[in-house]
Write a protein that holds these residues in place. Structure first.
Motif, PDB file in Angstrom:
ATOM      1  N   LEU A  51       0.712  -1.159  -0.077  1.00 48.99           N
ATOM      2  CA  LEU A  51       0.002   0.125   0.135  1.00 48.99           C
ATOM      3  C   LEU A  51       0.700   1.298   0.102  1.00 48.99           C
ATOM      4  O   LEU A  51       1.878   1.320   0.348  1.00 48.99           O
ATOM      5  CB  LEU A  51      -1.090  -0.020   1.172  1.00 48.99           C
ATOM      6  CG  LEU A  51      -1.932  -1.236   1.183  1.00 48.99           C
ATOM      7  CD1 LEU A  51      -2.542  -1.142   2.505  1.00 48.99           C
ATOM      8  CD2 LEU A  51      -2.675  -1.260   0.189  1.00 48.99           C
ATOM      9  N   GLN A  52       0.126   2.409  -0.320  1.00 49.37           N
ATOM     10  CA  GLN A  52       0.890   3.822  -0.344  1.00 49.37           C
ATOM     11  C   GLN A  52       1.381   4.095   0.854  1.00 49.37           C
ATOM     12  O   GLN A  52       2.379   4.835   0.944  1.00 49.37           O
ATOM     13  CB  GLN A  52       0.208   4.534  -1.115  1.00 49.37           C
ATOM     14  CG  GLN A  52       0.063   4.500  -2.574  1.00 49.37           C
ATOM     15  CD  GLN A  52      -0.786   5.567  -3.313  1.00 49.37           C
ATOM     16  OE1 GLN A  52      -1.388   6.410  -2.630  1.00 49.37           O
ATOM     17  NE2 GLN A  52      -0.645   5.484  -4.739  1.00 49.37           N
ATOM     18  N   ASN A  53       0.655   3.925   1.838  1.00 47.60           N
ATOM     19  CA  ASN A  53       1.062   4.415   3.311  1.00 47.60           C
ATOM     20  C   ASN A  53       2.070   3.593   3.945  1.00 47.60           C
ATOM     21  O   ASN A  53       2.605   3.969   4.986  1.00 47.60           O
ATOM     22  CB  ASN A  53      -0.032   4.459   4.261  1.00 47.60           C
ATOM     23  CG  ASN A  53      -0.695   3.013   4.584  1.00 47.60           C
ATOM     24  OD1 ASN A  53      -0.148   2.097   3.997  1.00 47.60           O
ATOM     25  ND2 ASN A  53      -1.640   3.023   5.185  1.00 47.60           N
ATOM     26  N   ASN A  54       2.730   2.662   3.061  1.00 44.54           N
ATOM     27  CA  ASN A  54       3.930   1.834   3.659  1.00 44.54           C
ATOM     28  C   ASN A  54       5.155   2.667   3.375  1.00 44.54           C
ATOM     29  O   ASN A  54       5.525   3.255   2.297  1.00 44.54           O
ATOM     30  CB  ASN A  54       4.197   0.485   2.952  1.00 44.54           C
ATOM     31  CG  ASN A  54       5.082  -0.347   3.352  1.00 44.54           C
ATOM     32  OD1 ASN A  54       6.114  -0.106   3.545  1.00 44.54           O
ATOM     33  ND2 ASN A  54       4.675  -1.418   4.233  1.00 44.54           N
ATOM     34  N   ASP A  55       6.084   2.711   4.487  1.00 40.48           N
ATOM     35  CA  ASP A  55       7.051   3.758   4.495  1.00 40.48           C
ATOM     36  C   ASP A  55       8.317   2.927   3.995  1.00 40.48           C
ATOM     37  O   ASP A  55       9.456   3.764   3.543  1.00 40.48           O
ATOM     38  CB  ASP A  55       7.305   4.227   5.778  1.00 40.48           C
ATOM     39  CG  ASP A  55       6.470   5.103   6.237  1.00 40.48           C
ATOM     40  OD1 ASP A  55       5.564   5.873   5.511  1.00 40.48           O
ATOM     41  OD2 ASP A  55       6.057   5.458   7.497  1.00 40.48           O
ATOM     42  N   ASP A  56       8.410   1.537   3.996  1.00 43.68           N
ATOM     43  CA  ASP A  56       9.617   0.601   3.508  1.00 43.68           C
ATOM     44  C   ASP A  56       9.664   0.820   1.720  1.00 43.68           C
ATOM     45  O   ASP A  56       8.775   1.018   1.313  1.00 43.68           O
ATOM     46  CB  ASP A  56       9.385  -0.661   4.157  1.00 43.68           C
ATOM     47  CG  ASP A  56       9.465  -0.724   5.644  1.00 43.68           C
ATOM     48  OD1 ASP A  56       9.884   0.110   6.208  1.00 43.68           O
ATOM     49  OD2 ASP A  56       8.683  -1.534   5.986  1.00 43.68           O
ATOM     50  N   ASP A  57      11.005   0.519   1.628  1.00 44.04           N
ATOM     51  CA  ASP A  57      11.054   0.451   0.127  1.00 44.04           C
ATOM     52  C   ASP A  57      10.481  -0.953  -0.184  1.00 44.04           C
ATOM     53  O   ASP A  57      10.559  -1.960   0.301  1.00 44.04           O
ATOM     54  CB  ASP A  57      12.575   0.424  -0.066  1.00 44.04           C
ATOM     55  CG  ASP A  57      13.128   0.202  -1.714  1.00 44.04           C
ATOM     56  OD1 ASP A  57      12.429   1.064  -2.216  1.00 44.04           O
ATOM     57  OD2 ASP A  57      13.969  -0.440  -1.852  1.00 44.04           O
ATOM     58  N   ARG A  58      10.005  -1.114  -1.562  1.00 44.94           N
ATOM     59  CA  ARG A  58       9.306  -2.152  -1.999  1.00 44.94           C
ATOM     60  C   ARG A  58      10.151  -3.108  -2.102  1.00 44.94           C
ATOM     61  O   ARG A  58       9.982  -4.345  -1.851  1.00 44.94           O
ATOM     62  CB  ARG A  58       8.631  -2.072  -3.409  1.00 44.94           C
ATOM     63  CG  ARG A  58       7.630  -1.080  -3.358  1.00 44.94           C
ATOM     64  CD  ARG A  58       7.081  -0.737  -4.789  1.00 44.94           C
ATOM     65  NE  ARG A  58       8.284  -0.231  -5.447  1.00 44.94           N
ATOM     66  CZ  ARG A  58       8.388  -0.732  -6.677  1.00 44.94           C
ATOM     67  NH1 ARG A  58       8.376  -1.871  -7.107  1.00 44.94           N
ATOM     68  NH2 ARG A  58       9.749  -0.288  -7.460  1.00 44.94           N
ATOM     69  N   ASP A  59      11.277  -2.923  -2.367  1.00 48.45           N
ATOM     70  CA  ASP A  59      12.576  -3.976  -2.730  1.00 48.45           C
ATOM     71  C   ASP A  59      12.872  -4.637  -1.214  1.00 48.45           C
ATOM     72  O   ASP A  59      13.182  -5.965  -0.967  1.00 48.45           O
ATOM     73  CB  ASP A  59      13.920  -3.590  -3.201  1.00 48.45           C
ATOM     74  CG  ASP A  59      13.576  -2.941  -4.573  1.00 48.45           C
ATOM     75  OD1 ASP A  59      12.966  -3.665  -5.250  1.00 48.45           O
ATOM     76  OD2 ASP A  59      14.170  -1.761  -4.909  1.00 48.45           O
ATOM     77  N   GLU A  60      12.815  -3.766  -0.341  1.00 49.44           N
ATOM     78  CA  GLU A  60      13.104  -4.446   1.177  1.00 49.44           C
ATOM     79  C   GLU A  60      12.013  -5.233   1.576  1.00 49.44           C
ATOM     80  O   GLU A  60      12.127  -6.110   2.153  1.00 49.44           O
ATOM     81  CB  GLU A  60      13.266  -3.137   1.971  1.00 49.44           C
ATOM     82  CG  GLU A  60      14.503  -2.197   1.943  1.00 49.44           C
ATOM     83  CD  GLU A  60      14.674  -1.192   2.804  1.00 49.44           C
ATOM     84  OE1 GLU A  60      13.739  -0.931   3.733  1.00 49.44           O
ATOM     85  OE2 GLU A  60      15.623  -0.311   2.581  1.00 49.44           O
ATOM     86  N   VAL A  61      10.704  -4.686   1.352  1.00 57.77           N
ATOM     87  CA  VAL A  61       9.650  -5.630   1.646  1.00 57.77           C
ATOM     88  C   VAL A  61       9.597  -6.964   0.869  1.00 57.77           C
ATOM     89  O   VAL A  61       9.347  -7.933   1.556  1.00 57.77           O
ATOM     90  CB  VAL A  61       8.148  -4.734   1.142  1.00 57.77           C
ATOM     91  CG1 VAL A  61       6.984  -5.712   1.640  1.00 57.77           C
ATOM     92  CG2 VAL A  61       8.171  -3.665   2.072  1.00 57.77           C
ATOM     93  N   ALA A  62       9.789  -6.992  -0.218  1.00 58.26           N
ATOM     94  CA  ALA A  62       9.788  -8.128  -1.121  1.00 58.26           C
ATOM     95  C   ALA A  62      11.054  -9.164  -0.478  1.00 58.26           C
ATOM     96  O   ALA A  62      10.788 -10.287  -0.337  1.00 58.26           O
ATOM     97  CB  ALA A  62      10.166  -7.786  -2.531  1.00 58.26           C
ATOM     98  N   GLU A  63      12.156  -8.401  -0.269  1.00 59.71           N
ATOM     99  CA  GLU A  63      13.447  -9.220   0.341  1.00 59.71           C
ATOM    100  C   GLU A  63      12.843  -9.926   1.716  1.00 59.71           C
ATOM    101  O   GLU A  63      13.251 -11.029   2.020  1.00 59.71           O
ATOM    102  CB  GLU A  63      14.628  -8.456   0.496  1.00 59.71           C
ATOM    103  CG  GLU A  63      15.541  -9.214   1.396  1.00 59.71           C
ATOM    104  CD  GLU A  63      16.140 -10.549   0.488  1.00 59.71           C
ATOM    105  OE1 GLU A  63      16.790 -11.147   1.229  1.00 59.71           O
ATOM    106  OE2 GLU A  63      16.272 -10.085  -0.829  1.00 59.71           O
ATOM    107  N   SER A  64      12.171  -9.027   2.732  1.00 58.97           N
ATOM    108  CA  SER A  64      11.940  -9.546   3.864  1.00 58.97           C
ATOM    109  C   SER A  64      10.928 -10.835   3.708  1.00 58.97           C
ATOM    110  O   SER A  64      10.936 -11.727   4.751  1.00 58.97           O
ATOM    111  CB  SER A  64      11.541  -8.722   4.840  1.00 58.97           C
ATOM    112  OG  SER A  64      10.311  -7.847   4.226  1.00 58.97           O
ATOM    113  N   LEU A  65       9.966 -10.641   2.783  1.00 61.52           N
ATOM    114  CA  LEU A  65       8.826 -11.726   2.614  1.00 61.52           C
ATOM    115  C   LEU A  65       9.637 -12.947   2.063  1.00 61.52           C
ATOM    116  O   LEU A  65       9.261 -14.064   2.417  1.00 61.52           O
ATOM    117  CB  LEU A  65       7.871 -11.237   1.581  1.00 61.52           C
ATOM    118  CG  LEU A  65       6.927 -10.073   2.185  1.00 61.52           C
ATOM    119  CD1 LEU A  65       5.883  -9.653   1.199  1.00 61.52           C
ATOM    120  CD2 LEU A  65       6.332 -10.651   3.453  1.00 61.52           C
ATOM    121  N   THR A  66      10.522 -12.801   1.164  1.00 59.22           N
ATOM    122  CA  THR A  66      11.067 -14.040   0.534  1.00 59.22           C
ATOM    123  C   THR A  66      12.019 -14.820   1.388  1.00 59.22           C
ATOM    124  O   THR A  66      11.907 -15.845   1.670  1.00 59.22           O
ATOM    125  CB  THR A  66      11.858 -13.659  -0.709  1.00 59.22           C
ATOM    126  OG1 THR A  66      12.663 -12.650  -0.611  1.00 59.22           O
ATOM    127  CG2 THR A  66      10.842 -13.324  -1.965  1.00 59.22           C
TER     128      THR A  66
END
Length: 97
Positions: A51-66
């Motif tokens: 979502l747009q209100n997420n402050d984290d970088d999308r790449d960091e979010v994807a990395e933490s999920l994987t």
């Protein structure tokens, strides 16, 4: 590790899917990783929306999920993450060699 041909196959399969999880202001937490792991076991291929209100970088979010779920990142496009993890009990997707 997925090969290019396999990623292309999975992207095509994921095209019609709707995101079943949303990463919002709270970011990625242990409970979310647990739920995504269970969903991956049941479905093998899922979409996650950042979502747009997420402050984290999308790449960091994807990395933490994987790394948290042990899944493979199929694609990160816009604010959508596509993850794949082979199911131990409900294997349905046959990857091309």
């Amino acid at each position: 590790m997925l090969k290019g041909k396999q990623k292309k196959f999975l992207r095509a399969k994921a095209h019609h899917l709707n995101p079943i999880f949303q990463v919002g202001k709270g970011g990625v937490n242990d409970n979310m990783i647990k739920q995504i792991s269970e969903a991956l076991e049941a479905r093998e291929l899922i979409k996650i929306s950042v979502l747009q209100n997420n402050d984290d970088d999308r790449d960091e979010v994807a990395e933490s999920l994987t790394s948290g779920t042990g899944a493979e990142l199929v694609q990160l496009i816009g604010s959508t993450i596509i993850l794949y993890k082979e199911s131990k009990e409900n294997k349905e997707i046959q990857l091309p060699q």
